[in-house]
Design a protein around this motif. Structure first.
Motif, PDB file in Angstrom:
ATOM      1  N   PHE A  13      62.304  10.074  37.539  1.00 48.75           N
ATOM      2  CA  PHE A  13      63.734   9.741  37.623  1.00 48.75           C
ATOM      3  C   PHE A  13      64.598  10.979  37.418  1.00 48.75           C
ATOM      4  CE2 PHE A  13      63.145   5.035  36.571  1.00 48.75           C
ATOM      5  CZ  PHE A  13      63.430   4.662  37.864  1.00 48.75           C
ATOM      6  N   GLU A  14      64.009  11.975  36.757  1.00 50.92           N
ATOM      7  CA  GLU A  14      64.749  13.203  36.474  1.00 50.92           C
ATOM      8  C   GLU A  14      64.427  14.260  37.543  1.00 50.92           C
ATOM      9  OE1 GLU A  14      66.252  13.730  33.014  1.00 50.92           O
ATOM     10  OE2 GLU A  14      66.124  11.525  33.061  1.00 50.92           O
ATOM     11  N   PRO A  16      62.194  14.986  40.910  1.00 53.87           N
ATOM     12  CA  PRO A  16      61.376  14.293  41.908  1.00 53.87           C
ATOM     13  C   PRO A  16      59.915  14.679  41.778  1.00 53.87           C
ATOM     14  CG  PRO A  16      63.341  15.235  42.934  1.00 53.87           C
ATOM     15  CD  PRO A  16      63.302  15.747  41.515  1.00 53.87           C
ATOM     16  N   PHE A  18      57.672  15.547  43.726  1.00 53.86           N
ATOM     17  CA  PHE A  18      57.119  16.666  44.496  1.00 53.86           C
ATOM     18  C   PHE A  18      57.562  18.010  43.920  1.00 53.86           C
ATOM     19  CE2 PHE A  18      60.783  14.697  46.603  1.00 53.86           C
ATOM     20  CZ  PHE A  18      61.719  15.712  46.501  1.00 53.86           C
TER      21      PHE A  18
ATOM     22  N   ARG C  60      60.507  19.856  51.491  1.00 51.62           N
ATOM     23  CA  ARG C  60      60.578  19.565  50.053  1.00 51.62           C
ATOM     24  C   ARG C  60      59.208  19.780  49.399  1.00 51.62           C
ATOM     25  NH1 ARG C  60      62.207  13.293  49.744  1.00 51.62           N
ATOM     26  NH2 ARG C  60      63.441  13.928  51.558  1.00 51.62           N
ATOM     27  N   ASN C  99      68.409  16.591  44.174  1.00 49.55           N
ATOM     28  CA  ASN C  99      68.606  15.146  44.274  1.00 49.55           C
ATOM     29  C   ASN C  99      68.359  14.780  45.727  1.00 49.55           C
ATOM     30  OD1 ASN C  99      69.538  12.548  44.638  1.00 49.55           O
ATOM     31  ND2 ASN C  99      71.257  12.792  43.220  1.00 49.55           N
ATOM     32  N   PRO C 100      67.165  14.279  46.035  1.00 47.69           N
ATOM     33  CA  PRO C 100      66.819  14.096  47.446  1.00 47.69           C
ATOM     34  C   PRO C 100      67.682  13.069  48.163  1.00 47.69           C
ATOM     35  CG  PRO C 100      65.090  13.230  46.016  1.00 47.69           C
ATOM     36  CD  PRO C 100      66.067  13.932  45.132  1.00 47.69           C
ATOM     37  N   ALA C 101      68.476  12.305  47.420  1.00 46.54           N
ATOM     38  CA  ALA C 101      69.284  11.291  48.090  1.00 46.54           C
ATOM     39  C   ALA C 101      70.784  11.599  48.018  1.00 46.54           C
ATOM     40  CB  ALA C 101      68.986   9.914  47.501  1.00 46.54           C
ATOM     41  N   ASP C 102      71.132  12.851  47.722  1.00 45.11           N
ATOM     42  CA  ASP C 102      72.556  13.208  47.621  1.00 45.11           C
ATOM     43  C   ASP C 102      72.719  14.702  47.915  1.00 45.11           C
ATOM     44  OD1 ASP C 102      75.171  13.893  46.828  1.00 45.11           O
ATOM     45  OD2 ASP C 102      75.215  12.225  45.391  1.00 45.11           O
ATOM     46  N   ARG C 109      73.660  21.621  42.312  1.00 45.84           N
ATOM     47  CA  ARG C 109      72.569  21.971  41.388  1.00 45.84           C
ATOM     48  C   ARG C 109      71.976  23.344  41.734  1.00 45.84           C
ATOM     49  NH1 ARG C 109      68.917  16.718  39.993  1.00 45.84           N
ATOM     50  NH2 ARG C 109      70.563  15.177  39.803  1.00 45.84           N
TER      51      ARG C 109
ATOM     52  N   THR E  54      62.745   8.934  47.804  1.00 42.36           N
ATOM     53  CA  THR E  54      62.816   9.799  46.622  1.00 42.36           C
ATOM     54  C   THR E  54      61.583  10.676  46.476  1.00 42.36           C
ATOM     55  OG1 THR E  54      61.759   8.112  45.270  1.00 42.36           O
ATOM     56  CG2 THR E  54      64.172   8.088  45.376  1.00 42.36           C
ATOM     57  N   TYR E 159      65.175  -1.057  41.062  1.00 39.93           N
ATOM     58  CA  TYR E 159      65.750  -0.159  40.055  1.00 39.93           C
ATOM     59  C   TYR E 159      67.249  -0.008  40.241  1.00 39.93           C
ATOM     60  CZ  TYR E 159      61.358   1.024  37.923  1.00 39.93           C
ATOM     61  OH  TYR E 159      60.196   0.933  37.222  1.00 39.93           O
ATOM     62  N   SER E 161      69.183   2.885  39.557  1.00 36.61           N
ATOM     63  CA  SER E 161      69.590   4.149  40.175  1.00 36.61           C
ATOM     64  C   SER E 161      68.546   5.213  39.903  1.00 36.61           C
ATOM     65  CB  SER E 161      70.938   4.613  39.620  1.00 36.61           C
ATOM     66  OG  SER E 161      70.784   5.041  38.261  1.00 36.61           O
ATOM     67  N   TYR E 162      68.666   6.334  40.591  1.00 36.70           N
ATOM     68  CA  TYR E 162      67.761   7.463  40.439  1.00 36.70           C
ATOM     69  C   TYR E 162      68.552   8.745  40.192  1.00 36.70           C
ATOM     70  CZ  TYR E 162      63.451   5.235  42.149  1.00 36.70           C
ATOM     71  OH  TYR E 162      62.331   4.459  42.275  1.00 36.70           O
ATOM     72  N   PHE E 163      67.893   9.715  39.597  1.00 36.62           N
ATOM     73  CA  PHE E 163      68.422  11.083  39.512  1.00 36.62           C
ATOM     74  C   PHE E 163      69.830  11.110  38.907  1.00 36.62           C
ATOM     75  CE2 PHE E 163      65.808  10.955  43.508  1.00 36.62           C
ATOM     76  CZ  PHE E 163      64.657  11.447  42.922  1.00 36.62           C
ATOM     77  N   THR E 166      72.274   7.956  41.272  1.00 36.02           N
ATOM     78  CA  THR E 166      72.287   7.746  42.722  1.00 36.02           C
ATOM     79  C   THR E 166      71.867   6.318  43.034  1.00 36.02           C
ATOM     80  OG1 THR E 166      71.857  10.081  43.114  1.00 36.02           O
ATOM     81  CG2 THR E 166      71.311   8.551  44.914  1.00 36.02           C
ATOM     82  N   TYR E 168      71.790   4.547  46.098  1.00 32.17           N
ATOM     83  CA  TYR E 168      71.180   4.117  47.355  1.00 32.17           C
ATOM     84  C   TYR E 168      69.912   4.910  47.654  1.00 32.17           C
ATOM     85  CZ  TYR E 168      75.456   1.523  47.832  1.00 32.17           C
ATOM     86  OH  TYR E 168      76.482   0.656  47.593  1.00 32.17           O
ATOM     87  N   THR E 169      68.801   4.375  47.227  1.00 34.66           N
ATOM     88  CA  THR E 169      67.498   4.975  47.528  1.00 34.66           C
ATOM     89  C   THR E 169      66.557   3.849  47.939  1.00 34.66           C
ATOM     90  OG1 THR E 169      66.287   4.724  45.451  1.00 34.66           O
ATOM     91  CG2 THR E 169      67.935   6.505  45.549  1.00 34.66           C
TER      92      THR E 169
END
Lengths: 317, 317, 317, 317, 317, 317
Positions: A13-14, A16, A18, C60, C99-102, C109, E54, E159, E161-163, E166, E168-169
């Motif tokens: 969550f913090e 990714p 990968f 990535r 942040n892969p979704a933003d 960052r 993600t 879930y 949110s993420y990161f 966020t 929308y994942t």
């Protein structure tokens, strides 16, 4: 009071999954000499070595691929809810540096590393390496008395020798371990044995010393609950080692290995057998024979680390 | 009078290239003991062995993949028109059986096999195996006097030792060969050397004994004709061995190898250098370090056997 | 007096190349916050991110595969003899967490991470990530004045927008950089441009602001020495950034990338252009668009890190 | 008195499994014309041919990959303890040379080869080739009277024709065999049939002539013991052929095939059905449709030869 | 009177399966604007998009690989005999064009496309795309009232949110859908959930709103018939959406996906669960998370389209 | 006045390259019978067929992979600036449906399809298929008088027969074409010929009828400009066919083919030779022998379509 999260893995969550330098299960890298080494309770160790391999090599690349795949592992067991990294201080202790061109030198290096862990009171969870890796680990862990062993594999690895008298190969470690008094044969069970055979020399030896061999046909017939109840009974309450050769699993589920045998358990069963180890007195465990060159996709390694997570939980259950 | 075609390869016009038990270049399988063994003039031999490998193993699988790929080779050289299998009696002598878990035992087995060939007057063309394979072959071939050598490679393989004193690895064979008097350093040339270096220990040794090292930058600058003229001059008229490490070629053209170095020759140049060997007194040749696990497609092996065909023609030119 | 070897990479003579937790070039892992962070002179940084990719994603995963492949790199340059890890204190600073979704969050960052490096006086060598990665790095490095840039690529990445107005993609970073005053167009040269085109919008822009574009046909015609002399003249003596898109190289040599264009330089030329950068005032460099899913074998990554080693040496020459 | 071991396979304890010219199960290569040909009791034959393939080709490469994989097979059955190579004189008879550009010519070549085997009293175990391969074999074996057949497959291969009247494809062999009186439909059972269908023309034909078709749903519901008991009853005591299309097995376990259908048996079941054939009067068996281009790793071939070993044991049980 | 076969797929008896421009199941390509668009009853739609991913990207390539694999699908269901393309007018509507560098723009494009389908009375069968794809589809389909949902997956995708915020994942679509009132939680069932967990936040949410989660252990214990009976009861008679994440299936059977979890159903079970949907009031269905870069062989896609065929039949049963 | 963009390819700025049903170069799909068929000037046609293949099959899968890869092609030539899709009305005419189990039937189907194109005044650009595909095309295009031909290949394809008299294989098309009077030998040039040879039967024939054969060694020595000037002179001003076998290119750049020969041109040269065709009177062109099973990654296909784009521009230059 703030919690010390040093030994907690990085969350997806913090960061990714990968991203980041890959350590086992995203735990801190705490090699011998690190300031917090002495705090470690369970140490994840890589043994990148395959000099005992008589057939297709590759397990020397296992620890790196297993580390990479292990970044997919999260913090909590899906069934029991156990959070092992909170239950014990776990860390990636790095790799034992082998000598790929000298078997005896490597055996000594590995045994020395694990002796230090034993002295430090760290229980090891090993990522091999071919199956000969288990021998020097047993030499370190069984210094006081012979251990019991639950052994998942398609082969017994109990042969006397190969190629006209070669005693140290991945097909002979447990023959040596019994001869050296590292294992108590009456507390050893081998599960999943199958495939065409050269002869019955290994099974004859098992019978002669009292090792229980459960072939895959019996495994499929009786079911996991029944087989594993017997396995727990055999291992008993004494110190027990768990050795998990990835070729226990059917090669379709785990193609990345050197000597596959068709007809093994599926991936769900591969996890289930670990869950049935809970309650044993496990002094160490290994996941061996993962051979990346035969599964570049990493699926075998992902199954391997999923099993390692289960074994870790079994060590804490 | 009917011609004896026993030593002629099977034609793809008769039997499709994908059919049949694969031998080297579709030649007859004539292992030691075969009734026509003594007639063989050039013997193609596999040495499936990689115990000297310090990095990524795999060359033990080389001979089998090279045999498979070699069924694509036809009977006639495209430029000179030479038909080598009519010019000399060639055969597939099978593999030397190594001991994958014992380096010294394997070194002895290989040397013994090649000593028998030398006794029988058979010139060997070897498919390795890692580069340590060349050492026992040289021990067999250089019994009377040191040989010259043309060595294609990205590495010198002249290091003294690895991992704190291990003397027999694929990075040390020619250091040993010089020390043992198997090679005459003044008649040795190493072509294509490149890549990042640990230090200059190997090159310092080369200089000290008089081995000529031609780095890839010089190779590209001067061109093949010029470089190979010098190589022929160095080797001279004496007995000469040709050792061809597939990692001489750029890894894009030959990815199936364990220790690649970028920036090497392309596939056309890989053939051209062999054509420039014509006229040398070649007592044996090898193609080593083809590692199938790193090129399952077999492209590296197909290039490897294309080079072997060129070397074979060079031995007969 | 004993030497401090903390910043020296682990040698393959001690620990086999396949062993150990993989960091860039086996350097110490010194993330921000590490006690010795402030001593670092050149920081190797991963930016595992590909949100700007309009076509096939994957970069990535680049930093992890590049780290793995980089364990094959040794200590010394084969031609100049430079030992970069002794010439400067280099370290693996870890990955910037994206942040892969933003996209905007990630841009911020990354810029923040590199601003900290600039403050700390650490010159960055980046492993991307797609080419949008270069934009936030330039935002951090060009705070005081516009930079010059030597840009190796098959595309100009100078388009205005995609998909009806989307401004931040891997096809637009240098358009943005020019607009934001991060680059001095008169000191920018783009080398290797090729492939079918949508239109001439990007090249028209280049012409309008004075960026020099050298298409691949000119590159092949004139040769490297001539082209690179011009490139050095264009970049001049001011602060210069080097951006190296792996798709500059022919896709046969570097298949692991998302938008390949056939007909590029080979692997030897891919190294040579870096050697011609010596003498420039390089404030940072990147290797971007390495996409592991399209080259699981890792050959592209190995070429990528070989180029990174050359760039590192260029930064110190 | 010394034993004649000519027909015994080479042991992996002597020669590592990766070494040697690969023959089926490491048996001697005894092609027609070989001095000991007349002694052979069971002949392993390759038919590298796929001209009948209507979809994805590849089985012409099957025999070579199966030979390679078969070097993993050892001497003894894991459950019954049968040692087939001691129970009967088995040999690799080589490949039938097909004409890949002429179907009728190939059908005749294959039939002629198998007629010779029948005359010589050799029972054939065939490695295909696509499923059209079974037709000329049946023509040779059923010269006196129609055979029974146990057929493992996901398709019935009973269609009348393809592409507007083409009668000889891998989807029509058993329609032809019934029409030609080679099979006794009342003694034929087809097991594992599944997948989307064009129409019911094949099943209508089966019904009309009395062939028993057991779809996969029934197979999974009833279980192997029950289904195979019925199969044995159908085949009865007369001469019976066993035809095993690798696409009987689920494509995850056997991806290397041209027309996969999902939802089939797993690898353990793939072996078990063979074990249930014991007692039948098997005059020949085949393993067809192994297509190496769709499984370069060789896992499908390894399963294929594991099944061939089981079939061999069934022929001797 | 001649039949209108416009909406019938091309037969493999006429045109070989490997020939022709690949559309879903060889149906006619009828994009919006096509003269016969208004006649379509079930529309197969591709959504090549993975911006919500993600972890490992790739599903943007899913629709193309699924179309390719779908040329293996024939006209008739193997068990029920249903011929869906005769039972309803089905067509390939083409792909929704996403904006790979702008999530909100893509969400709007997708929702707009599906709103048009709903207006036109076309029931959609979608090939994703990552799981975020389901959200805009639900926004279009649930305009009047919340839908029920049968959800096959190894993750809940619930879930918050993420990161760090966020929303929308591909891990959050159904949390959003519940919040937006698109789903009636009491009519939602999630089947196959498994794998290590970050925490219990998703399951706590499920419990709090009344979503039924059936973990894989329960699935294996109770069996498909029992589990699916409960699923049908939960979904009831109201309008129901079926969302099928390919990672529901065990990753050995479906490796081509970004976030695999070991221990799932096999390929036969993957089909069986669809057959148990018959009778539900299905307003749309999707097959998501097929990621070609992680299974170039296309086996995952072939399983994916086999499931799509089953879902299509379920929509018509 | 609005422009008719029906024949313009879809732009990657509008629809991402990975989206949409894949047609050749994203052109409209205009099969025979389509309302705008008669407007087409250049027709791109797939011939998914490989029944003439004597070695490794696969080109039947070529057209589909080439279509997929061709979505990477954009609208404008990088050097000349030509925009071919504006210079002529181009369309994807779909595939000719072959009969994979009947060579003569397929030859007739293909010839009939191309005769219709000739009647309609459509110049064909073909994506094969193996090289036998060129024969029926020439039969259709050379109805009035023999054609000249520029032939890029590593083989002459001029053999008389295979396997004891089989006349129609991919090794014989141009022998047949000369015999049938479809080609004017004095206007035929074959470029790039190389590799080991069975014998000189093909070259003797070439010489006897006056076909000019330029082996690869001459090609490399003289350079492209010189060789192609001669080729243009040979072809002259008459109607000329261009046949491009992908195995002309070195197999490292184009591994996806059935009968590779090492030592060919690189990818830049592969494009350059096409650029030197400008000015010829090209009545048709083909790209044959692309075999996806041997390059699943699609790199060969991407090179193939890059060459097809160059050939298309040459037809319009």
């Amino acid at each position: 009071m703030s919690e010390d999260t040093f030994f907690h893995p990085v969350s997806g969550f913090e960061l990714p999954r990968f991203a980041g330098v890959p350590t086992f299960m995203r735990l801190p890298h705490v090699p011998p000499g690190h300031p917090r080494f002495s705090e470690v309770q369970i140490g994840l160790v890589g043994v990148p070595w395959d000099s005992g391999t008589t057939n297709r090599p590759g397990p020397r690349h296992g620890p790196r691929q297993l580390r990479d795949a292990s970044t997919m592992i999260r913090a909590q067991h899906p069934v029991t809810g156990l959070r092992p990294f909170e239950a014990a201080r776990c860390a990636d202790l790095g790799d034992v540096g082998p000598n790929p061109a000298d078997i005896q030198d490597s055996l000594e290096r590995i045994a020395a590393f694990y002796s230090d862990l034993r002295t430090a009171g760290i229980r090891p969870m090993t990522a091999g390496g071919d199956h000969l890796t288990s021998l020097p680990i047993l030499r370190a862990l069984a210094k006081d008395e012979p251990l019991g062993m639950v052994h998942f594999d398609s082969h017994t690895d109990l042969y006397r020798s190969y190629f006209g008298g070669t005693m140290y190969t991945h097909g002979t470690p447990f023959r040596r371990a019994v001869e050296e008094g590292l294992l108590d044969p009456s507390r050893v069970v081998m599960i999943g044995i199958r495939g065409t055979a050269y002869d019955t020399e290994d099974r004859d030896f098992a019978k002669s010393v009292g090792i229980r061999v459960i072939p895959i046909e019996e495994f499929h017939d009786r079911g996991i609950a029944d087989v594993m109840a017997e396995a727990r009974e055999i291992a008993g309450t004494g110190e027990t080692y768990v050795s998990y050769d990835i070729d226990f699993v059917d090669p379709t589920f785990a193609p990345g290995t050197g000597t596959p045998e068709v007809g093994g358990p599926n991936s769900f069963q591969a996890l289930q057998v670990c869950r049935e180890l809970a309650g044993l007195n496990i002094v160490g465990a290994d996941m061996v024979e993962v051979s990346p060159p035969f599964d570049a996709s990493g699926g075998t390694a992902f199954l391997g680390v999923s099993i390692m997570f289960e074994l870790l939980c079994a060590m804490l259950a």
